[in-house]
Scaffold this active site. Structure first.
Site, short mmCIF file in Angstrom:
data_model
loop_
_atom_site.label_atom_id
_atom_site.label_comp_id
_atom_site.label_asym_id
_atom_site.label_seq_id
_atom_site.Cartn_x
_atom_site.Cartn_y
_atom_site.Cartn_z
N GLU A 1 0.86 -1.18 0.00
CA GLU A 1 0.00 0.00 0.00
C GLU A 1 0.89 1.23 0.00
O GLU A 1 1.94 1.25 0.65
CB GLU A 1 -0.89 0.02 1.24
CG GLU A 1 -1.71 1.33 1.32
CD GLU A 1 -2.83 1.30 2.34
OE1 GLU A 1 -2.74 0.54 3.31
OE2 GLU A 1 -3.81 2.05 2.14
N CYS B 1 -6.71 1.20 2.84
CA CYS B 1 -7.64 2.32 2.85
C CYS B 1 -7.45 3.22 1.64
O CYS B 1 -8.37 3.94 1.24
CB CYS B 1 -7.48 3.12 4.14
SG CYS B 1 -8.08 2.22 5.56
N ASN C 1 -12.41 -2.87 0.64
CA ASN C 1 -11.38 -2.99 1.68
C ASN C 1 -11.97 -2.62 3.02
O ASN C 1 -12.28 -1.44 3.24
CB ASN C 1 -10.20 -2.06 1.38
CG ASN C 1 -9.17 -2.08 2.49
OD1 ASN C 1 -8.48 -3.06 2.69
ND2 ASN C 1 -9.11 -1.00 3.27
N GLU C 2 -12.14 -3.59 3.87
CA GLU C 2 -12.58 -3.32 5.25
C GLU C 2 -13.82 -2.43 5.31
O GLU C 2 -13.98 -1.65 6.24
CB GLU C 2 -11.49 -2.58 6.04
CG GLU C 2 -10.21 -3.27 6.21
CD GLU C 2 -9.27 -2.53 7.16
OE1 GLU C 2 -9.56 -1.39 7.55
OE2 GLU C 2 -8.25 -3.12 7.51
O1 AHR Z 1 -2.22 -1.38 6.68
C1 AHR Z 1 -2.62 -0.12 7.09
C2 AHR Z 1 -4.13 0.06 7.02
O2 AHR Z 1 -4.74 -0.79 7.93
C3 AHR Z 1 -4.77 -0.28 5.72
O3 AHR Z 1 -4.76 0.76 4.82
C4 AHR Z 1 -6.17 -0.60 6.10
O4 AHR Z 1 -6.77 -1.51 5.21
C5 AHR Z 1 -6.05 -1.11 7.50
O5 AHR Z 1 -6.93 -0.51 8.34
#
Ligand code: AHR
Length: 669
Positions: free
Chosen positions: A57, A268, A398-399
């Protein structure tokens, strides 16, 4: 039942097969020599061939200023106060007028290189001083110190480029140089901006000396007006010498893990801080001057120079499967910082935009896998990759908070991809925690839709990982497979790494239901981190690999595809001891992993009597150290694996050092 026909890697056997079918799978499809087959007992459970991979990321300056090898910060004058309050299009640029020269500088948007890249610099050189009292260069220009200084190696070649246009009636001569912070010139090239249209000017700079704090200087030496944009400097030597490529040393430590897959670009970052901040893959392909730059959700700027083409290319270069994650058409529930009030900032794309959005997802599959004659495949081919990238997985979401809005949009995307591309495996999402409301609702929804793989995330203290090492033993084998897409214990000390190793033994043991796993976050730039615990720390010059890195690497390099559960007999109550035995079919090797998370040495018995004729010696790798030990930039190898050759027998007792992970690789005679 959807799960019963799921495939795992090249074995392609029915995954939750009966004992009979399993025997057939192992004896017929595993690429094992006939000789080896006769010596190895036919028992064990097939596990995922893509269990351990990476999650990349752009957090902690991982991409811009990190693995993306661009050395110029704010190359396109697109920085903005929305990213950091004090930032603006001229951030990280300094105006210069040495030698009693003078002129004007402004940021314009009237006639940009490309509409996606609206800001550019206008430089009006009114007077170039030629005073006798002045020695050294004269002119009007700008300079950039990169991301906390530009590291230059003596004798290395740096590729410079700029988009420029002659605005005044006559051409303007420009010196492009690398200078020390004291202004000594290390390398210089001259260009003449002589086209009334935007044109790319390039040059090579070979530094006479090394420095960690070089600046790139563009100095106009004749009067006139020019426009400048996308001012770029790359080391010629990038990973695999790819243009617009990756920092070779950082990419190499990822390659050294031999990950089976890479999930990207977040996190995120994918669902974004509000709908306008979602990561849209089409913004991140094509020539860099045409990509859409934007605010990075982690509080800095994202050029998208490391974009989808580069991610896919890197995956291919290191033999990892690409796992792109696309937004589920909703933004992060914490958008606008609403995590402070419980996270109610999720926004959803209007339903009348969903047709276009679904098409965007389908277009990605065509871009990755379609023929060069297809609309989107032709763009991949134009970028230099006519062959398909062989995309197999797509993550959707994602989440995300499992709201009715999310569910509605996820289903529309999911149904469309399944209908048009049944060959693609879709990965769903179940919130940011190992349990709780979104986790439960997410799993219920995934079950209802028969989503094949579910992405679980959790960050916990080390003891949680030790306590929960049997988590997946209880998972229903008839439901979705798990992709543990993000996990880490809170810390980079040895005991954190060992807690993760204990947990990873549990992942291996459950490799029939856990299909993939990746630690998070992967990279972190020293002094620029938003997330404290990371796998690999770096600055502009050096890399510090954590104990957690070595644990991940040892598991990744020593993956198997069949797990044997009765080689070790460790009582579940003995929570600081864990061990696994897997077979790697490609080599035929048996691989033992033994983890001791206790404070004293422990004897661990291995029983290999039913495995046929094992070799008398084996390769052993031990990672051990004090519980609180960690690697630092000053002492980066304090914790690092130690290799040796050891004697092994069919039944033996191994003295596992305190706080250690041991890998023993055994060949057959
Ligand atoms: O890995 C850091 C963050 O943790 C990521 O962006 C998110 O998916 C999670 O909350």
């Amino acid at each position: 039942m959807v799960n019963s026909v799921r495939k795992f890697g090249a074995c392609e056997c029915t995954f939750r097969c009966t004992a009979l079918m399993f025997f057939f799978c192992v004896s017929v499809f595993q690429p094992f020599s006939a000789q080896t087959q006769s010596k190895v007992r036919q028992a064990g459970t097939p596990i995922s061939r893509e269990l351990f991979g990476l999650f990349f990321e752009d957090i902690n300056y991982s991409a811009d200023g990190g693995i993306y090898a661009e050395l110029i910060q704010n190359r396109s004058f697109e920085y903005s106060p929305t990213e950091q309050r004090e930032w603006h299009p001229l951030s990280f640029w300094e105006y210069l007028s040495p030698g009693f020269s003078y002129g004007q500088i402004s940021i314009e948007t009237k006639d940009p290189v490309h509409t996606n890249n609206p800001h550019y610099l206008l430089l009006n050189i009114e007077h170039v001083g030629h005073e006798e009292q002045h020695s050294g260069p004269s002119g009007v220009g700008i300079r950039n110190a990169g991301f906390d200084g530009i590291v230059i190696k003596k004798g290395e070649r740096y590729n410079f480029s700029v988009f420029a246009k002659q605005v005044s009636s006559s051409p303007v001569a420009v010196s492009v140089s690398l200078q020390t912070h004291k202004g000594e010139i290390l390398a210089e090239e001259k260009i003449s901006i002589n086209s009334p249209e935007w044109k790319k000017y390039t040059g090579d700079l070979v530094a006479r000396e090394a420095t960690d704090s070089a600046k790139l200087v563009l100095l106009a030496e004749t009067t006139g007006t020019i426009a400048l944009d996308v001012i770029s400097l790359f080391p010629e030597h990038t990973f695999k010498n790819r243009p617009n490529g990756l920092r070779a040393d950082l990419a190499q430590v990822l390659a050294d893990m031999k990950p089976r897959f890479i999930r990207f670009p977040g996190g995120c970052l994918v669902h974004g801080d509000g709908l306008g901040n979602m990561y849209r893959w089409k913004n991140a392909i094509g020539p860099i001057e045409q990509r859409v730059e934007q605010r990075n959700i982690w509080g800095y700027h994202q050029t998208a120079g490391l974009g989808y083409f580069e991610y896919f290319q890197f995956c291919e270069d290191i033999g990892a499967k690409p796992v792109p994650v696309l937004p589920a058409a909703v933004s992060c529930q914490n958008s606008g910082g609403t995590w402070r009030i419980g996270g109610t900032g999720q926004r959803a794309l209007p339903l009348d935009e969903m047709d276009d959005y679904v098409q965007e997802v389908l277009d990605l599959i065509e871009w990755a896998n379609g023929p060069p004659t297809s609309r989107w495949g032709s763009l991949r081919a134009a970028a230099g990759h006519p062959e398909p990238f062989n995309l197999e997985y797509i993550g959707i979401g994602n989440e995300d908070k499992i709201t009715p809005e999310f569910k509605q949009r996820f289903k529309v995307i999911y149904d469309a991809v399944r209908a048009k591309h049944p060959e693609i495996t879709i990965i769903g999402t179940v919130g940011p925690f190992p349990d709780g409301e979104d986790f439960t609702k997410g799993w219920e929804y995934a079950d209802a839709l028969k989503v094949p793989v579910i992405d679980e995330h959790y960050y916990k203290e080390p003891q949680w990982f030790i306590n929960n090492q049997y988590r997946y033993d209880g998972y229903d084998r008839d439901k979705a497979h798990v992709y543990l897409g993000e996990y880490a214990s809170w810390g980079n000390k040895m005991h954190n790494a060992i807690a993760e190793a204990i947990y990873m033994v549990g992942l291996e043991r459950n490799g029939d239901v856990v299909r993939m796993a990746s630690y998070a976050p992967l990279l972190a730039k020293k002094g620029r981190t938003q997330w404290k615990t990371d796998l690999i720390f770096f600055d502009n010059k050096a890399i510090c690999l954590t104990p957690n890195y070595y644990v991940q690497q040892l598991f990744s390099l020593n993956q198997g595809d069949v797990v044997f559960k009765d080689v070790f007999s460790i009582a579940p109550a003995d929570s600081t001891l864990a061990a696994s035995c897997v077979r790697e079919s490609s080599s035929g090797d048996l691989i033992l992993k033994i983890v001791n998370g206790g404070k004293t040495q422990r004897d661990v018995k291995a029983d290999l009597t039913s495995f046929g004729r094992i070799s008398a010696t084996a390769e052993q790798i031990v990672l051990s150290g004090d519980a609180d030990a960690e690697n630092t930039f000053e002492n980066p190898t304090k914790i690092s694996p130690v290799r040796s050759t050891v004697k092994v027998q069919k039944a033996f007792s191994y003295a596992a050092p305190a706080m250690s992970l041991t890998v023993i690789r055994i060949k057959f005679r």
